[in-house]
Structure formats: C-alpha cells, structure tokens
Motif scaffolding. Structure first.
Motif, short mmCIF file in Angstrom:
data_model
loop_
_atom_site.label_atom_id
_atom_site.label_comp_id
_atom_site.label_asym_id
_atom_site.label_seq_id
_atom_site.Cartn_x
_atom_site.Cartn_y
_atom_site.Cartn_z
N SER A 1 -14.42 -8.54 4.44
CA SER A 1 -14.62 -8.24 3.03
C SER A 1 -15.98 -8.70 2.55
O SER A 1 -16.57 -9.62 3.11
N TYR B 1 1.90 2.20 -1.36
CA TYR B 1 2.41 0.86 -1.67
C TYR B 1 3.91 0.94 -1.92
O TYR B 1 4.46 2.02 -2.11
N ARG C 1 0.49 -3.76 9.89
CA ARG C 1 -0.55 -4.27 10.79
C ARG C 1 -0.47 -5.80 10.89
O ARG C 1 -0.51 -6.38 11.97
N ILE C 2 -0.34 -6.45 9.73
CA ILE C 2 -0.29 -7.91 9.72
C ILE C 2 0.92 -8.41 10.49
O ILE C 2 0.84 -9.36 11.27
N THR D 1 -0.30 -14.28 0.93
CA THR D 1 -1.73 -14.10 1.09
C THR D 1 -2.52 -14.60 -0.11
O THR D 1 -3.47 -15.35 0.04
N ARG E 1 -7.03 -9.92 5.28
CA ARG E 1 -5.93 -9.01 4.94
C ARG E 1 -6.39 -8.16 3.77
O ARG E 1 -6.93 -8.68 2.81
N ARG E 2 -6.15 -6.87 3.87
CA ARG E 2 -6.73 -5.96 2.88
C ARG E 2 -5.83 -5.85 1.64
O ARG E 2 -5.05 -4.94 1.50
N GLU F 1 -4.94 -5.10 -2.23
CA GLU F 1 -5.43 -4.16 -3.23
C GLU F 1 -4.85 -4.55 -4.58
O GLU F 1 -3.91 -5.35 -4.66
N GLU G 1 0.76 0.06 5.14
CA GLU G 1 0.15 0.08 6.48
C GLU G 1 -0.41 -1.27 6.85
O GLU G 1 -0.31 -1.71 7.99
N GLU G 2 -1.05 -1.89 5.87
CA GLU G 2 -1.66 -3.19 6.12
C GLU G 2 -0.56 -4.22 6.39
O GLU G 2 -0.70 -5.09 7.25
N LEU H 1 -0.09 -5.58 -0.97
CA LEU H 1 -0.57 -5.16 0.35
C LEU H 1 -0.08 -3.74 0.60
O LEU H 1 1.11 -3.48 0.51
#
Ligand code: AMP
Ligand code: ZN
Length: 674
Positions: free
Chosen positions: A622, A280, A182-183, A205, A217-218, A220, A178-179, A175
């Motif tokens: 998504s 990251y 946010r979460i 996740t 949740r974004r 990557e 930033e994500e 993750l």
C-alpha cells in the motif's frame, strides 16, 4: 574528537525508535524521510564497523514498524447510532406507519436505498480540513483509534476544504470476499486458524497494532453519512453521497432513490437475488428517508434513527443429506473429517462438502450417515453443517466411529488436543500434501507439479520421499500417461530452478510450523543461510521479528525432527540447497527504496516483487508517505490516486527499467540459467 561509538549507537537507536513511534503510532512524523534514512544509515554503518555493538533489538534488525502499545480511545463528535432491523414485510409496514404518524401525512416519502455492508463502522474525524483521526464505533460515543491502519486504504481524503470543523464522515471498512479468501489461504499455509468470516477478518485487521499487517491486507471502505449535516450545502442523502464522492470519499455505486415503499420492496427483492454477486458481504438493505428536513422531524431514539431501517437478508439455510464422512490427512498429519453431501446451492454457490473440523465436532452434532442436515455458509462463505434434523433420521443409523488408524498408511492415530494425528513420517497422504505445498505459489512455485502429477508419481512409486523429486528423469516421466518429452523437460527445468531457491522460499516450502512468507523472510534476513538457521537456539529464534516464544520452540522442534533432517540430507545429497540470503543481497541498487506495485504487469506480480527485493527494494502492498515509487500496469486501482494525493511518483514498467538502471542495477533481471 570522535565520539564514543557505543554512546552514538545508543543515541541513534533512540532517535530511530522515537521516529518510528511518531510515524506509526502517533501518525505525526517528527523526522523527514531523509533525516530518518540518514539516522538509519549511520546506525547501520556503526553496527557494521563495531560488531560487538550489534543487537537483535536494534531497529536495524527489525522488519517493518514496531507495534503500537495499544489502541487509543477517541470520542466521536456526534454519537454513532445503530439501525433498527426489519426481518419481514410487516416490520417494513410498521416502519412506514410510524413515519406517517410522526410526519402527520400519508404523502409518499422518498427513500434512499443502500446495501448494508457487513464490515466495521468507522468514523473519520477532520479538524480544520485535515484528517485528524479515524476510530471504530466502540460504544457509539467512544471508539478505538485505527488511523494507522487506514492510511493505506483508498478513498479517504487527507485534506478537505469548505467543511465545518470538526467534521466527521461515517463509513464501513470491510475486506472484499476475494481478499478474505486469499488471507485465509495464507493463514492456512502458515498454520494459523482461518478467520470465520470477512467481518471478523476486517475487525482483526483494523485493530492490528502493527500497521504492516493491515497494509498487507487490502481493506476497502465505503462512506454512507456524516456526523452532522448542518452547515453542508446538501438537503438529502442522495445529494450528500454525491457531494462526498466529489471530495474524494469512496462511496458505493449501488444505490437507488425511490418514491414510496412499494418500489423500495421491489428493489429489496432484486437486491436479495444479486447479493451474492457483490464483491463484499452485505447483510441487508438500508432504507433511509432521503430528505434531511424530514429526517430532522423524525429524529432518533437513543439507539437508532427513526428515519432509517435495515431490512435484513435472510441467511440461507438449506437442507441436504449426509451421504458419507471422509477423512482427510493434512500435510502435518492432522485428520479432518469432511461431510459428503447431496449438492445444494447455498448463498449462490454449490455446496457438496463441508468441513467437520475434528472428531469432537461430529460427536457433538451426533451426525450419522443418511441424516437430513441443515447447511449454511458461515460468514456467507464457508460451508458448514448447522444441525441435524432428528425427526428425519432414517432407521438403523449408527454413530460415526472415530478412526483409530490413518486411512492412507494405517499407522495408529494419536490424540493431539482436539485433533487426531498420523505421525508416520512416511505416510503417503502427508507426502502428497507436502509435495503440493513444496510446489505451491508461495513456496517454490513449480509449474507442472500439480495435484494430478503428484498423485501419478506416488502411484507409480517414482517418488517415495520428497528428495526423490530430484531423481525424476525424462525417460521415467515420458513413460507415464499424458507426459511427452516437452512437458517432461519443462518440469525438469522447473525443478532444476528450485535447486538454488532463495532461502525464504525454501523455508516456506519446507512447511515449518507458523512459518509463512513473512516470517520466512525475517528468518532468512536474520540467519542468511540454512545451516545457520539449523544451528540457532530457540532464544536466538525468538529475537526474530514475528517469532514469539511458542513459535520459536515449535520451529526448533521441527528443525530437530529426524524426518526433516532426513529430507534435508536427501536434498543436499542431490544438490538442492537454498541460496545464501547474504549472497542474494549482493546487488544493492534499490536499497532503502520502497515500491508499490499495482495494475496488470507484464509478469506475475510475485516474480517482479522477488526481483525488486533481490535488488534491495522493499515492496509493500500500500501507498504511504514513505513510498518512493508506485509502478502501475494496466488498469491500476486506487493506489495511483493515493500516490497522486501524496505526491508519490508513479512509473510505468518502462520507466521502472530506467529507474533501476540509473541506480546501477540490471532490469529486467537476467533470467537464471536452467
Ligand atoms: P447495527 O450494526 O445493526 O447497529 O447497524 C448499524 C451499522 O450498520 C452502522 O454502524 C454501520 O456501520 C453499518 N452500515 C453498513 N452499511 C450502512 C449503510 N449503507 N448505511 C448506514 N449504516 C450502514
Ligand atoms: Zn498416515
């Protein structure tokens, strides 16, 4: 002869459930989208015409996909190994000497350098050139299947040509920082415990059973290797990564190839300094022998390859001095002690405060004012006191006395598990937090009602309880410092807008326990009106997706609390009451259409999402095979690539207008009066 509707309803529910299972759990759709939609439509129609057949357990009553029963075990084609670590220069030297010994030469070796991304290993397994499954590392031999949660992640091609079968690609799922933040903000709003660091959050996740959660949740991924290099037209690590990138695998752009260990050390030094700027979390630099021929000669132990080593960044631990302990009162009255520290830079940002969680934490550390303390960032992000340095304790310090009364309203605090709580419903500190929450972005999103103005209203006695917000007038506002007719009117207009807020937003704004945006939507969908929700018993609440037994009881208790009832009465008396969800569903122009938004759009994404949802669309985070339309603004991300790969249409905002109007909807929607 018409069929028995009850039997047909049963049959359709079976069909839809099996299709959901095949799609979400087995990743092997059994119905086309059209067939699936037809079955759902027929089921909805029957349930509408025969109310006695309705059931909360029907697939029509649930939001999103049903959770997978469990994660399936998958055996990797080749094992996923660990990496040896080096924490010092000497250990790096030892690594090089071992290489020279085995290769029988001290000719300089070419190394490939990559960041060690701190996420979760993933192995993506292709069979006959098609993505078959993806699994975690597990014990190295067998991992847990997480394909359902990676479908939404960009940079994992579905199809490959010219590769052996099976073919495995290894990467790290993570993750972005930033994500992660946010979460955690969202979890806090929902009253859930925050994740400690991005790694835990990513692990939680990808191992979610419900793909909807992962999709929101974004995640990557970056890939850094393959299971077996034999039969591939590449001879080294740098070439391999370029080859993977060409095939659509996402790889990290920050990498380097150097000859000999000295330049590698330079690189490690400069990467240590820039690590905080990475999107990251990275916990080190992986140094790999580049040439596959040499890698083969060096081989691996049962645990780790001999041709690679992970140089670990030292976790920054910084000394500071505890200047004081302040006590915060949260929205629900929870008391949190906070350490006030001499400011220090830790892992790249200034730290002057650190949460002390609860009074027990302070006692366990035996923390005293004036103490020298060691501070770090938990997971590289959340400032925390690690320990006290007892030798440096000044003389005459006293243990911290746990407060017995609320610092804001002086009410006696009560113990609630490990926490202390102020239970005075009129506590100004709680009111301040509640007002802030009311105006928050996920709640009613009131412009002009920030922390400063809330503090002002409380200080001047303009607001003594939440409903008083709606008694504010232009005259009273302009009498305050910093307010003029324009800003006063703007705030009043914003507040007027919230008088008929959508039910789900209103529920979030009330701050019911465990009710974040997602649960609020489910509640609004199920009950339609606030009055219906206020009368629901906890069994009925439990039948709502996302609401478990404990949450149902918590919500029920909160709804019965006299303070909340008083607030609601006060709001209703001032004409503040949420719009019926049923009326909002009025326009169904986009019913059953699944939309994904990406890139910079002309209005805040949340607003566009709300407007699309008001027209019946489902807006998800998504792109998947079920997405009907991707709306792309400027500088869109990987979602557009994913859409192209899946054949999902991509539209500009202008094209969206045409799309909605073709279906009989208004777009852009007419702004509400106010
Ligand atoms: P360890 O977790 O200490 O056993 O280290 C091995 C793990 O590091 C692998 O399983 C990978 O998931 C992870 N890793 C992260 N970045 C890289 C990278 N660039 N190359 C190899 N492994 C990496
Ligand atoms: Zn209080």
């Amino acid at each position: 002869m018409p069929e028995d509707p009850a039997a047909r309803v049963d049959e359709l529910r079976g069909i839809v459930r099996a299709a959901n299972h095949a799609y979400f759990v087995l990743d092997d759709p059994k119905l086309s989208d059209a067939e699936y939609d037809a079955a759902m439509r027929e089921l909805r129609d029957l349930e509408e015409r025969h109310p006695e057949l309705r059931s909360d357990a029907s697939p029509t009553a649930t939001v999103g996909a049903p959770p997978a029963p469990e994660l399936r075990a998958r055996t990797h084609d080749a094992p996923l190994l660990s990496l040896d670590n080096a924490f010092s220069d000497e250990e790096l030297d030892a690594f090089e000497r071992r290489i020279e010994r085995i290769l029988g030469s001290d000719a300089p070796v070419v190394y490939h350098l990559e960041h060690k991304v701190d996420g979760l290993s993933v192995n993506v397994h292709y069979r006959d050139g098609r993505l078959a499954w993806a699994a975690t590392r597990g014990d190295g031999t067998t991992g847990e299947e997480i394909t359902h949660n990676l479908r939404a992640v960009a940079g994992i091609p579905e199809r490959l040509s010219g590769v052996p079968s099976p073919f495995e690609v290894r990467g790290e799922v993570y993750l972005p920082k930033e994500e992660f933040l946010r979460i955690n903000r969202e979890r806090e709003e929902e009253g859930l415990a925050p994740f400690r660091n991005p790694r835990n959050a990513a692990a939680g996740t990808v191992r979610q059973l419900d793909p909807q959660v992962a999709a929101e949740r974004r995640l990557e991924v970056v890939f850094y290797g393959v299971g077996r290099v034999d039969d591939l037209p590449v001879s080294g690590q740098a070439e391999l990564l370029a080859w993977l990138a060409k095939r659509g695998f996402r790889i990290d752009g920050r990498r380097d190839r150097v000859t000999g260990l000295d330049p590698a050390r330079d690189r490690i030094r400069s990467w240590s300094e820039t690590r905080h700027e990475l999107p990251y979390e990275a916990d080190g630099v992986v140094v790999k022998v580049d040439a596959f021929a040499l890698q083969r000669e060096l081989g691996a132990t049962s645990r780790a390859p001999r041709w690679a080593i992970a140089w670990k960044f030292p976790a920054e631990e910084v000394e500071s001095v505890l200047r004081g302990i302040t006590v915060q009162v949260g929205r629900t009255g929870k008391i949190t002690p906070v350490a006030e520290l001499d400011p220090r830079i830790v892992d790249g940002t200034e730290v002057a405060r650190a949460t002390l969680h609860n009074p027990g934490f302070v006692r366990d550390l035996d923390l005293r004012i004036g103490d020298a303390v060691v501070v770090h960032k938990s997971g590289g992000i959340i400032p925390e006191i690690v320990r006290v340095i007892p030798e440096r304790r000044p003389v005459g310090t006293e243990a911290w006395t746990t407060p017995t009364h609320c610092p804001s309203c002086s009410a006696e605090l009560i113990e609630d598990g490990a926490n202390l709580r102020c239970v005075n419903p009129d506590c100004p500190a709680q009111l301040k937090e509640r007002l802030g929450h009311w105006a928050g972005r996920k709640a009613l999103d009131v412009d002009g009602l920030g922390e400063r103005s809330v503090a002002q209203f409380l200080e001047h006695g303009l607001v003594r309880a939440l409903p008083d917000l709606y008694d504010l007038t232009e005259e009273r506002l302009v009498a305050l410092d910093g307010w003029g007719p324009v800003s006063a009117r703007a705030l009043l207009a914003e507040l007027d807008r919230t008088r008929t807020a959508p039910l789900d937003r209103f529920l979030v704004a009330l701050g019911l326990p465990q009710v974040g945006p997602r649960t609020a939507q489910a509640l609004a969908h199920r009950f339609g009106t606030l009055d219906a929700l206020l009368e629901a018993d906890s069994e009925t609440l439990q039948a709502v997706p996302d609401v478990g037994e404990t949450t149902a009881v918590l919500i029920r208790d909160a709804l019965d609390a006299p303070a909340l009832r008083a607030t609601l009465d006060g709001l209703r008396a001032r004409g503040v009451w949420p719009e019926d969800a049923a009326r909002r569903r009025g326009s169904d122009a986009l019913h059953g259409i699944s939309v994904v938004l990406t890139g910079a759009l002309s209005r805040p994404r949340e607003r566009i999402q709300a407007d699309l949802e008001a027209l019946g669309a489902r807006v998800t985070g998504s792109v998947s095979g079920k997405t009907d339309l991707v709306v792309a603004g400027e500088a869109p991300g990987g979602k557009v690539d994913k859409a192209h790969a899946l054949g999902v249409p991509v539209a500009t905002e202008e094209e969206l207008t045409a799309f909605v109007r073709e279906r009989g909807g208004d777009w852009p929607p007419v702004a509400p009066e106010g």
